[in-house]
Write a protein that holds these residues in place. Structure first.
Motif, short mmCIF file in Angstrom:
data_model
loop_
_atom_site.label_atom_id
_atom_site.label_comp_id
_atom_site.label_asym_id
_atom_site.label_seq_id
_atom_site.Cartn_x
_atom_site.Cartn_y
_atom_site.Cartn_z
N ALA A 72 -2.31 2.24 12.06
CA ALA A 72 -2.96 1.12 12.94
C ALA A 72 -3.55 0.07 12.06
O ALA A 72 -3.88 0.38 11.21
CB ALA A 72 -4.02 1.70 13.80
N ASP A 73 -3.52 -1.10 12.67
CA ASP A 73 -4.13 -2.41 12.00
C ASP A 73 -5.43 -2.44 12.34
O ASP A 73 -5.91 -2.46 13.50
CB ASP A 73 -3.07 -3.46 12.52
N ALA A 74 -6.09 -2.53 11.31
CA ALA A 74 -7.83 -2.50 11.37
C ALA A 74 -8.23 -3.78 12.41
O ALA A 74 -9.14 -3.87 12.85
CB ALA A 74 -8.59 -2.70 10.32
N GLN A 75 -7.32 -4.93 12.41
CA GLN A 75 -7.67 -6.05 13.20
C GLN A 75 -7.36 -5.99 14.26
O GLN A 75 -7.49 -6.95 15.33
CB GLN A 75 -6.73 -7.43 12.35
N MET B 171 0.04 6.15 2.40
CA MET B 171 -1.47 6.17 2.17
C MET B 171 -1.90 7.51 3.17
O MET B 171 -2.56 8.57 2.75
CB MET B 171 -2.53 5.17 2.37
N TYR C 270 -2.77 5.74 -6.38
CA TYR C 270 -4.38 5.34 -5.87
C TYR C 270 -5.42 6.08 -6.36
O TYR C 270 -6.52 5.73 -6.76
CB TYR C 270 -4.17 5.30 -4.39
N THR D 237 -14.65 2.19 4.19
CA THR D 237 -15.15 1.69 2.65
C THR D 237 -13.82 1.25 1.85
O THR D 237 -13.13 1.74 1.92
CB THR D 237 -15.48 3.25 2.09
N PHE D 238 -14.44 0.38 1.00
CA PHE D 238 -13.66 -0.47 0.09
C PHE D 238 -12.48 -0.83 0.72
O PHE D 238 -11.39 -0.85 -0.02
CB PHE D 238 -13.61 0.63 -1.23
N SER D 239 -12.35 -1.53 1.86
CA SER D 239 -11.17 -1.93 2.63
C SER D 239 -11.23 -3.12 3.15
O SER D 239 -10.47 -3.86 3.41
CB SER D 239 -10.77 -0.91 3.67
N ARG E 98 -19.61 7.29 -1.44
CA ARG E 98 -19.03 7.97 -0.55
C ARG E 98 -19.82 9.07 0.38
O ARG E 98 -20.07 8.95 1.36
CB ARG E 98 -17.70 8.69 -1.33
N ALA F 100 -9.14 2.21 8.01
CA ALA F 100 -8.38 1.89 6.62
C ALA F 100 -8.76 3.17 5.47
O ALA F 100 -9.35 2.88 4.68
CB ALA F 100 -8.78 0.84 6.04
N ILE F 101 -8.57 4.35 6.10
CA ILE F 101 -9.06 5.53 5.60
C ILE F 101 -8.06 5.74 3.95
O ILE F 101 -8.72 6.88 3.44
CB ILE F 101 -8.82 6.73 6.33
N GLY F 102 -6.95 5.18 3.87
CA GLY F 102 -6.49 5.40 2.56
C GLY F 102 -5.97 6.87 2.39
O GLY F 102 -5.43 7.32 3.51
N ASP G 106 -5.07 3.75 9.16
CA ASP G 106 -4.39 3.02 8.22
C ASP G 106 -3.39 2.29 8.54
O ASP G 106 -2.61 2.54 9.19
CB ASP G 106 -4.53 3.86 6.91
N LEU G 107 -2.93 1.10 7.55
CA LEU G 107 -1.72 0.24 7.93
C LEU G 107 -0.68 0.98 7.22
O LEU G 107 0.47 0.82 7.76
CB LEU G 107 -2.04 -1.01 7.28
N TRP H 278 0.86 -1.34 -0.03
CA TRP H 278 -0.01 0.06 0.17
C TRP H 278 0.77 1.31 -0.09
O TRP H 278 0.35 2.47 -0.60
CB TRP H 278 -0.97 -0.16 1.14
C1 LIG Z 1 -8.66 0.08 -1.40
S1 LIG Z 1 -7.81 1.03 -0.45
C2 LIG Z 1 -9.45 1.79 0.50
C3 LIG Z 1 -8.97 3.04 0.89
C4 LIG Z 1 -10.23 4.09 1.28
N1 LIG Z 1 -10.87 3.56 2.34
C5 LIG Z 1 -11.07 4.51 0.19
O1 LIG Z 1 -12.17 4.33 0.40
O2 LIG Z 1 -10.57 4.83 -0.78
C6 LIG Z 1 -7.55 -0.24 0.96
C7 LIG Z 1 -6.86 0.42 2.22
O3 LIG Z 1 -6.86 -0.68 3.41
C8 LIG Z 1 -5.82 -0.47 4.01
N2 LIG Z 1 -5.27 -1.58 4.73
C9 LIG Z 1 -5.09 -2.80 4.18
N3 LIG Z 1 -5.02 -3.68 5.07
C10 LIG Z 1 -5.29 -3.13 6.39
C11 LIG Z 1 -4.94 -3.47 7.54
N4 LIG Z 1 -4.96 -4.54 7.97
N5 LIG Z 1 -5.27 -2.55 8.87
C12 LIG Z 1 -5.67 -1.04 8.22
N6 LIG Z 1 -5.64 -0.97 7.05
C13 LIG Z 1 -5.37 -1.75 6.18
C14 LIG Z 1 -4.50 0.03 2.78
O4 LIG Z 1 -3.53 0.76 3.43
C15 LIG Z 1 -5.27 0.88 2.01
O5 LIG Z 1 -5.35 2.26 2.25
#
Ligand SMILES: C[S@@+](CC[C@H](N)C(=O)[O-])C[C@H]1O[C@@H](n2cnc3c(N)ncnc32)[C@H](O)[C@@H]1O
Length: 210
Positions: free
Chosen positions: A97-100, A77, A22, A115-117, A37, A52-54, A72-73, A15
């Protein structure tokens, strides 16, 4: 444990590398996602966490009065999200931060957005469970994502796509976040599916405390 850490490092690198391109990639996909959105962000109130705000593509759509935290990880991003927030004149507390394993106490937020994460997070069950944990009783979970299609022929194509995208990009096309949301005991208030049932957006309440 070491395997999980390596996995996390791998997707963080992925990422970080993707961060520069992106927004351009999403210009195409955002047409498919329609008005998802604003649909999601318009419903946010109070202390709001976006997981995972990207690069912060949702930032322009939040009501000005919400207090935003974003995780976000990927630091790269988050760097793009920080620049976007500054350009919009929006204050956001951005954290790696890890979403998990969210670094917040139970019941910290009125709204949690993702969204989309969930399609990209390795253990999406754990992530939904963490989102539920940090929501206050009565709080709202707002999700939008691409999911397993409504019809089997389209799902068969998605299964073939998964064979390539899961190992190369960590991207899953056959997920069904609704199942995790229901398993967490959340009450689904609104749910919409379109584009062959591939795009789903939903709003679900955490039951208020007894
Ligand atoms: C497809 S992008 C979506 C970004 C944003 N939410 C959007 O709507 O455009 C996926 C995002 O998930 C994040 N991501 C992936 N694995 C993750 C994790 N384990 N914890 C937190 N963020 C994570 C990536 O770094 C990336 O920014």
């Amino acid at each position: 444990m070491a395997g999980k850490q390596q996995n996390r490092d791998r997707w963080r690198r992925y990422w970080n590398k993707t961060s520069a391109s992106y927004d351009k990639q999403m210009r195409f996909y955002d047409r498919l996602l329609a008005d998802s959105r604003p649909w999601v962000c318009d419903q946010a109130t109070g202390d709001t966490l976006e997981v995972a705000i990207g690069t912060g593509l949702n930032l322009p759509f939040y009501p000005t009065e919400v207090e935003l935290t974003g995780t976000d990880l990927s630091p790269a991003m988050l760097g793009v999200a920080q620049t976007r927030a500054r350009q919009l004149g929006r204050t956001v507390d951005l954290r790696e931060a890890d979403a998990q394993a969210l670094p917040f106490p139970n019941a910290s937020f009125d709204t949690v957005v993702c969204t989309f994460s969930l399609c990209a997070i390795p253990d999406e069950r754990r992530a939904v469970s963490e989102m539920t944990r940090v929501l206050r009783p009565g709080g709202l979970l707002l999700l939008a994502d691409h999911i397993a299609a409504a019809s089997w022929p389209v799902r068969a194509i998605q299964r073939m796509i998964d064979v390539v995208t899961v190992p190369l990009q960590g991207e899953h096309y056959l997920r069904r976040p609704l199942r995790q949301v229901q398993a967490e005991g959340l009450q689904v208030e609104r749910r919409e599916r379109f584009k062959l049932g591939i795009i789903e957006r939903l709003a679900a309440h955490k039951p208020a405390a007894e």
